[in-house]
Design a protein around this motif. Structure first.
Motif, short mmCIF file in Angstrom:
data_model
loop_
_atom_site.label_atom_id
_atom_site.label_comp_id
_atom_site.label_asym_id
_atom_site.label_seq_id
_atom_site.Cartn_x
_atom_site.Cartn_y
_atom_site.Cartn_z
N ASP A 1 0.77 -0.93 -0.46
CA ASP A 1 -0.50 -0.12 0.20
C ASP A 1 0.63 1.02 0.03
O ASP A 1 1.61 1.47 1.29
CB ASP A 1 -0.67 0.09 0.89
CG ASP A 1 -2.02 0.79 1.40
OD1 ASP A 1 -1.35 2.87 0.85
OD2 ASP A 1 -2.48 0.92 2.00
N LEU A 2 0.79 2.23 -1.48
CA LEU A 2 1.65 3.02 -1.19
C LEU A 2 1.46 3.72 -0.51
O LEU A 2 2.38 4.28 -0.02
CB LEU A 2 2.33 3.36 -2.88
CG LEU A 2 2.93 4.20 -3.10
CD1 LEU A 2 4.57 3.67 -2.48
CD2 LEU A 2 3.03 4.84 -4.32
N ASP A 3 0.32 5.18 -0.46
CA ASP A 3 -0.11 5.61 0.16
C ASP A 3 0.58 5.39 2.05
O ASP A 3 0.83 6.58 2.73
CB ASP A 3 -1.67 5.98 0.49
CG ASP A 3 -1.99 6.28 -0.74
OD1 ASP A 3 -0.94 6.83 -1.64
OD2 ASP A 3 -3.10 6.32 -1.37
N LYS A 4 0.40 4.11 2.39
CA LYS A 4 0.75 3.79 3.56
C LYS A 4 2.48 3.78 4.15
O LYS A 4 3.06 4.32 5.16
CB LYS A 4 0.44 2.22 4.16
CG LYS A 4 0.44 1.56 6.18
CD LYS A 4 -0.14 0.45 6.08
CE LYS A 4 -1.74 0.78 6.06
NZ LYS A 4 -1.78 -0.68 5.90
N ALA A 5 3.06 3.04 2.67
CA ALA A 5 3.81 2.99 3.19
C ALA A 5 4.77 4.46 2.94
O ALA A 5 5.38 5.30 3.76
CB ALA A 5 4.44 2.49 1.44
N VAL A 6 4.51 5.02 2.00
CA VAL A 6 4.79 7.01 2.10
C VAL A 6 5.02 7.54 3.89
O VAL A 6 5.08 8.85 3.44
CB VAL A 6 4.76 7.48 0.94
CG1 VAL A 6 4.89 9.08 0.79
CG2 VAL A 6 5.15 7.08 -0.45
N ALA A 7 3.51 7.29 4.30
CA ALA A 7 2.79 8.18 4.91
C ALA A 7 4.19 8.06 6.48
O ALA A 7 4.44 8.12 6.77
CB ALA A 7 1.88 8.12 5.44
N LEU A 8 3.89 6.62 6.82
CA LEU A 8 5.33 6.19 8.02
C LEU A 8 6.73 5.97 7.10
O LEU A 8 7.46 6.63 8.01
CB LEU A 8 5.55 4.25 7.49
CG LEU A 8 3.72 3.67 8.43
CD1 LEU A 8 3.74 2.07 7.94
CD2 LEU A 8 4.29 4.16 9.95
N GLN A 9 7.00 6.89 5.78
CA GLN A 9 8.33 7.04 5.76
C GLN A 9 8.31 8.64 5.83
O GLN A 9 9.43 8.54 6.80
CB GLN A 9 8.83 7.14 4.19
CG GLN A 9 10.14 7.29 3.76
CD GLN A 9 10.55 7.54 2.37
OE1 GLN A 9 9.64 7.81 1.02
NE2 GLN A 9 11.35 6.92 1.96
N GLN A 10 7.73 9.74 5.99
CA GLN A 10 7.42 10.57 6.20
C GLN A 10 7.80 10.96 7.57
O GLN A 10 8.49 11.66 8.26
CB GLN A 10 6.64 11.42 5.46
CG GLN A 10 6.49 11.16 4.05
CD GLN A 10 5.66 12.08 3.40
OE1 GLN A 10 4.20 12.18 3.52
NE2 GLN A 10 5.83 12.72 2.08
N GLU A 11 6.65 9.97 8.14
CA GLU A 11 6.85 9.91 10.08
C GLU A 11 7.91 9.60 10.78
O GLU A 11 8.54 10.60 11.78
CB GLU A 11 5.34 8.70 10.29
CG GLU A 11 5.57 9.15 11.56
CD GLU A 11 4.54 7.97 11.94
OE1 GLU A 11 4.30 7.71 13.84
OE2 GLU A 11 3.69 7.70 11.27
N LEU A 12 8.55 8.73 10.11
CA LEU A 12 10.18 8.18 10.52
C LEU A 12 10.63 8.42 10.34
O LEU A 12 12.27 8.01 11.08
CB LEU A 12 9.96 6.31 11.26
CG LEU A 12 7.87 6.04 11.57
CD1 LEU A 12 8.04 4.55 11.06
CD2 LEU A 12 8.19 6.55 12.94
#
Length: 267
Positions: free
Chosen positions: A39-50
Motif C-alpha cells: 500500500d504505497l500511501d501507507k508506506a510513504v506516510a510511514l516513511q515521512q513519519e519515521l
C-alpha cells in the motif's frame, strides 16, 4: 547506499506499531530500517513519519541482515515467492500466527529462523512477547531478537509446542480483559456513576492491580485475601463472581482459544 540492518515486510497495525516503537526508543537508527508495504500511501506516510527507508521491490529485503515478517499468514507463500533468494539475510523473525518454525525453515533454508507471538499492548510498550528459536540460532542473534521485543515490553522464551497456549492466554488475553473492563464500567454506571468516571476508575484499578502484583511479586490469591475484610463489600462481590462462574468462564475462554489456535495451525 549502505544496506539496511532490518527490513520489515508488512506495515499493518502490528508492523507499523513495532516500527514506531523501535524508532522512538532508538533500537536501531531509522536509516538502518526498511519497510516493504504494497500500500504505497501507507508506506510513504510511514516513511515521512519515521524517516525509515522504503523497499521498492520485495527482493531488496534479502539485502538486510534481519528480515522481519509481519504479514498475514495466508500471504506468507506469496511473500516468499516475491522475495526470492535472500542474498545477505542471516536471521528471519516471524510474528505470523500459525506458521511453525518448520515451515519457516523450509522457506528460508540458509537462514536462522525465530517464531514470536507479541500481543497488542506492545503498541504502547507494555506488551509481552513469547519467543521460540529455531535450530542454530546464536547467542548474538538471541540478543538481537530480545533487543527488538524488549523495546515493546517483556519477553519470555517458550517451546514451540506451547505457542498455541501462549496465543490463547497472552495473545487473546487483551480481548478477555476488555470484556471484563466493559462489565465493570457498566456495573459502575448501573449503581450511579457517570460513565467517564466509571471508565477511569475501572481502567486505573486494572492497571494498578497489575502493577501491584508485579512489583510486590504477589500471588493473586494473596492480594484477594488482603482486600476482603469479614462481612465486607469485596467478599460480597467475590461471592457474586463465584456464583456467576466467572473463574470457570475465563478458564473456558483460554481453552476455547487454545483449541481454535490448534485448529488454525493445522489448517
Amino acid at each position: 547506499m549502505e544496506r539496511p540492518l532490518l527490513s520489515v515486510i508488512g506495515g499493518g497495525a502490528m508492523g507499523s506499531a513495532l516500527l514506531r516503537r523501535w524508532v522512538a526508543v532508538g533500537v536501531y537508527p531509522a536509516a538502518q530500517m526498511a519497510l516493504r508495504e504494497p500500500d504505497l500511501d501507507k508506506a510513504v506516510a510511514l516513511q515521512q513519519e519515521l524517516g525509515i527507508r522504503l523497499l521498492a521491490d520485495p527482493s531488496q529485503a534479502g539485502e538486510s541482515e534481519i528480515l522481519f515478517l509481519a504479514v498475514k499468514p495466508q500471504l506468507f507463500p506469496a511473500v516468499v515467492a516475491e522475495m526470492g533468494r535472500l542474498s545477505a539475510t542471516e536471521l528471519v523473525i516471524s510474528i505470523m500466527a500459525g506458521i511453525p518454525l518448520q515451515q519457516l525453515q523450509q522457506a528460508f533454508p540458509k537462514q536462522k529462523v525465530v517464531r514470536t507471538m507479541p500481543n497488542t499492548p506492545a503498541l504502547v510498550g507494555a506488551g509481552i512477547t513469547a519467543i521460540s528459536y529455531g535450530p542454530g540460532v546464536t547467542p548474538m542473534q538471541v540478543e538481537q531478537v530480545e533487543k527488538l521485543f524488549r523495546a515493546v515490553g517483556e519477553v519470555v522464551t517458550v517451546a514451540e509446542s506451547q505457542m498455541d497456549a501462549v496465543t490463547a492466554l497472552s495473545g487473546s488475553g487483551p480481548g478477555y480483559l476488555a470484556v471484563i473492563l466493559e462489565g465493570l464500567i457498566d456495573g459502575g454506571v448501573q449503581v450511579g456513576l457517570p460513565r467517564p468516571i466509571a471508565t477511569q476508575l475501572a481502567l486505573q484499578t486494572l492497571a494498578g492491580t497489575a502493577a501491584l502484583l508485579q512489583q510486590e511479586n504477589l500471588h493473586p490469591a494473596v492480594l484477594k485475601d488482603r482486600v476482603t475484610s469479614p462481612g465486607g463489600t469485596t467478599i460480597a462481590g467475590i461471592q457474586a463472581l463465584e456464583q456467576a462462574g466467572v473463574r470457570g468462564a475465563l478458564m473456558q475462554a483460554v481453552r476455547a482459544a487454545y483449541e481454535r489456535s490448534c485448529q488454525l495451525q493445522g489448517s
